[in-house]
Design an enzyme around this catalytic site. Structure first.
Site, mmCIF file in Angstrom:
data_model
loop_
_atom_site.group_PDB
_atom_site.id
_atom_site.type_symbol
_atom_site.label_atom_id
_atom_site.label_comp_id
_atom_site.label_asym_id
_atom_site.label_seq_id
_atom_site.Cartn_x
_atom_site.Cartn_y
_atom_site.Cartn_z
ATOM 1 N N HIS A 80 -26.563 -74.382 -45.354
ATOM 2 C CA HIS A 80 -25.246 -73.632 -45.326
ATOM 3 C C HIS A 80 -24.321 -74.491 -46.161
ATOM 4 C CE1 HIS A 80 -22.130 -71.646 -43.633
ATOM 5 N NE2 HIS A 80 -22.138 -71.852 -42.310
ATOM 6 N N HIS A 126 -18.436 -70.937 -46.181
ATOM 7 C CA HIS A 126 -17.318 -70.602 -45.409
ATOM 8 C C HIS A 126 -16.761 -72.197 -45.347
ATOM 9 C CE1 HIS A 126 -20.459 -67.584 -43.467
ATOM 10 N NE2 HIS A 126 -19.790 -67.373 -44.618
ATOM 11 N N TYR A 139 -17.599 -75.366 -45.178
ATOM 12 C CA TYR A 139 -17.923 -76.463 -44.428
ATOM 13 C C TYR A 139 -18.519 -77.391 -45.743
ATOM 14 C CZ TYR A 139 -17.705 -73.663 -40.470
ATOM 15 O OH TYR A 139 -17.229 -72.798 -39.151
#
Length: 372
Positions: A176, A179, A181
Site C-alpha cells: 500500500h 492515499h 499512508y
C-alpha cells in the site's frame, strides 16, 4: 446492457491475466476496502466467507483490505486485520483456502498508516505516530520523524509479511503506497521534508518505497508477484500530485519498477478522467505506457457516485461500463478493480460478464455497516 455490450464485456473482461506465478481467470479484481470486521486484528470465518462469496461470484483476483505489518505504529484500529501473529495467520490461511476453493486468486494488501495514526488508538495504544518528518498531511507537527532504525524495522516488517504471505498460500502481495499512508508520505513532497538520502527530489523520495519493494522481492520466490498501489490524491489532499507531468511520473516509476514491482495498481476516484493534458489516458494508462508494467485501474466502476459519497452516507446507482470497455479494448490497462459495487452485489462480476446488469444490486451506504 445491449447484446453488443454483453459480448464486449465477455470478450474483454473474461481473458485470463498472468504475472509470474499468479493467474487470474479474468480481468476483474476486487479492490481493497477497509471493513473493520476483524476483532483484535484476526480475520474470522465471516471474513473468509465475505471474500469467498466474491470469488464464487466471478471475481478473478481478490485484493484484501489493508492489513497491518508487524510494527507498533503500523495501525490505528484493533478491528482492522493484521498480518502478523499466529492467530491472525490462522485466520488468513482460512481466507486463502476459501477463496481458492471458490476459484479465485488472492493477494493481501500490506499496510502501514504512518503519521495518520491516531495517537492513543489500538492496537498498540502507546505507539507514537511516525512518518518522514514529524508532520501531519496538513502540515501540523505530529509524531516524530523516523530514524534509520525505524526505516530498517519497517522495511523488514514488510519483507517478513511478504514471505509469510507466500508461506500461507497467497498468490502475491500488494504494497500500500497510496492515499497518504506511510510509503506515500515519503513519496509526496508535501509530507516529506527530509534532508537525508530519503528526501529531496522525486527520485530521492522514492528510496524508502524502493527499498521496501527490493526487500520483499528478496524475501519471496521468483514465482510470487509484487503489486504496488499508488495514487496522486491523499485522504486530506484530494488535489495532491506526486507527478504533474509524464516526465515526473517516469522519475517516480523507474526506481520502483527496477526494485521489483510487477504490477502497478493506480488508484483514482473516477477511472474515466484523463491524468494529464493532451491525452485521454487515465493514471493507470500513463503508468503502463511509461513503466512497461501491467496496471490495474480503479475508481467508481459501475456506479454513478465516488466513494466520498458513501462516507457522507449517500447511495450510488448502477451505471454501464461502456467507457471502461473502450479503454480496455485499447489495452490502456490490464485489469480493473471494483470496489463498492462488489460490496453491494457479490455477483457483480458474473452478472456483468453474462449480461445480467439489470439484476445488479445498487450500492447503499448502509451496506458498509455489515459484512455480507
Amino acid at each position: 446492457m445491449t447484446d453488443l455490450d454483453t459480448d464486449r464485456a465477455a470478450a474483454t473482461l473474461s481473458r485470463p491475466f498472468s504475472v509470474r506465478g499468479l493467474t487470474s481467470r479474468n480481468r476483474i479484481a476486487m479492490a481493497p476496502m477497509t471493513r473493520q470486521f476483524s476483532p483484535e486484528g484476526v480475520p474470522g470465518r465471516d471474513v473468509a466467507d465475505y471474500y469467498a462469496r466474491r470469488a464464487a461470484g466471478g471475481v478473478g483476483l481478490i485484493i484484501t483490505e489493508g492489513t497491518y505489518v508487524d510494527h507498533d505504529s503500523a495501525g490505528t484500529s484493533d478491528r482492522v486485520p493484521r498480518f502478523h501473529g499466529e492467530d491472525a495467520f490462522a485466520g488468513w490461511a482460512e481466507v486463502v483456502d476459501s477463496v481458492h476453493g471458490a476459484g479465485g486468486a488472492i493477494i493481501p494488501q500490506l499496510w502501514h498508516v504512518g503519521v495518520t495514526r491516531t495517537e492513543g488508538a489500538p492496537p498498540v495504544a502507546d505507539a507514537e505516530p511516525v512518518g518522514p518528518s514529524g508532520f501531519s498531511l496538513t502540515g501540523e507537527p505530529k509524531g516524530r520523524a523516523m530514524t534509520q532504525k525505524d526505516l530498517d524495522d519497517v522495511i523488514a516488517a514488510f519483507a517478513d509479511a511478504a514471505a509469510a504471505a507466500e508461506r500461507l498460500g497467497f498468490d502475491g502481495v500488494e504494497l500500500h503506497g497510496a492515499h497518504g499512508y506511510l510509503i506515500d508520505q515519503f513519496l509526496w513532497a508535501g509530507s516529506n521534508r527530509r534532508t537525508d538520502a530519503y528526501g529531496g527530489d522525486l527520485v530521492a523520495r522514492t528510496r524508502f518505497a524502493a527499498e521496501i519493494v527490493a526487500a520483499c522481492r528478496a524475501a519471496v520466490s521468483d514465482a510470487f508477484p509484487l503489486f504496488f498501489r499508488m495514487s496522486q490524491w491523499k485522504m486530506t489532499a484530494y488535489e495532491a500530485k506526486l507527478a504533474r507531468t509524464p516526465a515526473e511520473l517516469d522519475s517516480l516509476l523507474t526506481p520502483l519498477a527496477e526494485a521489483g514491482v510487477d504490477v502497478f495498481h493506480a488508484s483514482t476516484r473516477r477511472y474515466w478522467l484523463p491524468e494529464f493534458d493532451d491525452s485521454d489516458l487515465n493514471l493507470a494508462g500513463w503508468v503502463r505506457k511509461i513503466s512497461g508494467r501491467p496496471t490495474v485501474t480503479v475508481g467508481s466502476v459501475g456506479l454513478d457516485g465516488d466513494f466520498f459519497n458513501a462516507f457522507a452516507g449517500n447511495d450510488s446507482g448502477v451505471t454501464g461500463i461502456g467507457r471502461l470497455l473502450d479503454r480496455m479494448e485499447r489495452d490502456e490497462f490490464d485489469m480493473v478493480a471494483v470496489g463498492r459495487a462488489l460490496i453491494a452485489d457479490p455477483e457483480w462480476a458474473a452478472k456483468t460478464l453474462r449480461g445480467r446488469t439489470g439484476d445488479i444490486t445498487p450500492f447503499g451506504a448502509e451496506m458498509l455497516k455489515t459484512l455480507r
